[in-house]
Design a protein around this motif. Sequence first.
Motif, mmCIF file in Angstrom:
data_model
loop_
_atom_site.group_PDB
_atom_site.id
_atom_site.type_symbol
_atom_site.label_atom_id
_atom_site.label_comp_id
_atom_site.label_asym_id
_atom_site.label_seq_id
_atom_site.Cartn_x
_atom_site.Cartn_y
_atom_site.Cartn_z
ATOM 1 N N LEU A 32 0.860 -1.185 0.000
ATOM 2 C CA LEU A 32 0.000 0.000 0.000
ATOM 3 C C LEU A 32 0.897 1.235 0.000
ATOM 4 N N LYS A 33 0.839 2.017 -1.072
ATOM 5 C CA LYS A 33 1.688 3.207 -1.188
ATOM 6 C C LYS A 33 0.934 4.405 -0.609
ATOM 7 N N ASN A 34 0.792 4.388 0.708
ATOM 8 C CA ASN A 34 0.019 5.453 1.348
ATOM 9 C C ASN A 34 0.823 6.187 2.422
ATOM 10 N N GLY A 35 2.129 6.246 2.193
ATOM 11 C CA GLY A 35 2.997 6.961 3.131
ATOM 12 C C GLY A 35 2.984 8.461 2.879
ATOM 13 N N ILE A 36 2.893 8.864 1.607
ATOM 14 C CA ILE A 36 2.913 10.289 1.261
ATOM 15 C C ILE A 36 1.491 10.842 1.227
ATOM 16 N N PHE A 37 0.608 10.157 0.490
ATOM 17 C CA PHE A 37 -0.816 10.521 0.493
ATOM 18 C C PHE A 37 -1.574 9.413 1.210
ATOM 19 N N PRO A 38 -2.178 9.733 2.359
ATOM 20 C CA PRO A 38 -2.851 8.666 3.120
ATOM 21 C C PRO A 38 -4.226 8.355 2.517
ATOM 22 N N TYR A 39 -4.209 7.775 1.307
ATOM 23 C CA TYR A 39 -5.443 7.485 0.566
ATOM 24 C C TYR A 39 -6.555 6.955 1.475
ATOM 25 N N GLU A 40 -7.590 7.751 1.620
ATOM 26 C CA GLU A 40 -8.733 7.403 2.467
ATOM 27 C C GLU A 40 -9.421 6.142 1.936
ATOM 28 N N GLY A 41 -9.593 5.155 2.795
ATOM 29 C CA GLY A 41 -10.349 3.956 2.415
ATOM 30 C C GLY A 41 -9.581 2.939 1.583
ATOM 31 N N MET A 42 -8.285 3.180 1.383
ATOM 32 C CA MET A 42 -7.501 2.258 0.548
ATOM 33 C C MET A 42 -7.501 0.833 1.113
ATOM 34 N N GLU A 43 -7.288 0.712 2.412
ATOM 35 C CA GLU A 43 -7.209 -0.622 3.038
ATOM 36 C C GLU A 43 -8.497 -1.410 2.784
ATOM 37 N N ASP A 44 -9.621 -0.741 3.002
ATOM 38 C CA ASP A 44 -10.919 -1.386 2.836
ATOM 39 C C ASP A 44 -11.121 -1.854 1.394
ATOM 40 N N LYS A 45 -10.776 -1.000 0.449
ATOM 41 C CA LYS A 45 -10.946 -1.337 -0.980
ATOM 42 C C LYS A 45 -10.090 -2.549 -1.367
#
Length: 242
Positions: free
Chosen positions: A107-120
Amino acid sequence: MTQIFAHRGFSAAYAENTMSAFIAAEKAGANGLELDVQLTKDDEVVVIHDEKVDRTTSGNGYVKNLTFKEIRKFNANKKGMKKEPIPSLIEVLEWMQTNQLICNIELKNGIFPYEGMEDKVIQLIRKYDLSDRIIISSFNHYSIVLSYRMAPEIETAPLFNERMYMPWVYAQSIRAQGIHPKLTSITDEIIKGALENGIAVRPYTVNKEADMHRLFKINCTSIITDDPVTAIKIKKQYETRL
């Protein structure tokens, strides 16, 4: 025996994070893949490493500012002859129905903490019934914990760059079953300590033959490499000794 994960697919010979690179890794005999995901403007999970499309595709701009339709028009195979789109995670998971590969989704969410990425991502893994063949990793350890809470049946593994004291203790504290350390930050002693404590170790990115030998010798869980063909060749030397 140590498993071989193809880093962004067979990226030493094919455009990284493309279906060609993934298919080539499987044909080469890799045990698994490592790939990266981001979210488009309209919340599609796409397979690309950088937050921007500029380095790896014919387009430019941030993934988060582009719709899935827009992003699919770019050529993700700048080096090769044939045009290839950025894959969606759906495309990769559908293809995984045809093989037995393991897949490490970063999950590349270190810079932009993409909302809901984990769930998707978790919903897609469950939809394709791949929970036992996926490892979720990230440098964002809050995201790793959230993924574990949402889906305790899916393995998680924190990524880290720096040398950490007794990383297996940390892994256990966040309920992760593995660690994905930078190769230069890990010693044989740390690897052995983790393995003895039931924590899998998958260092990245292992491209030098000397490093491959070192990790096969101590039976490290897996190596993440750009070149699965070389890794498989070296691994065979150790299999014949068993």
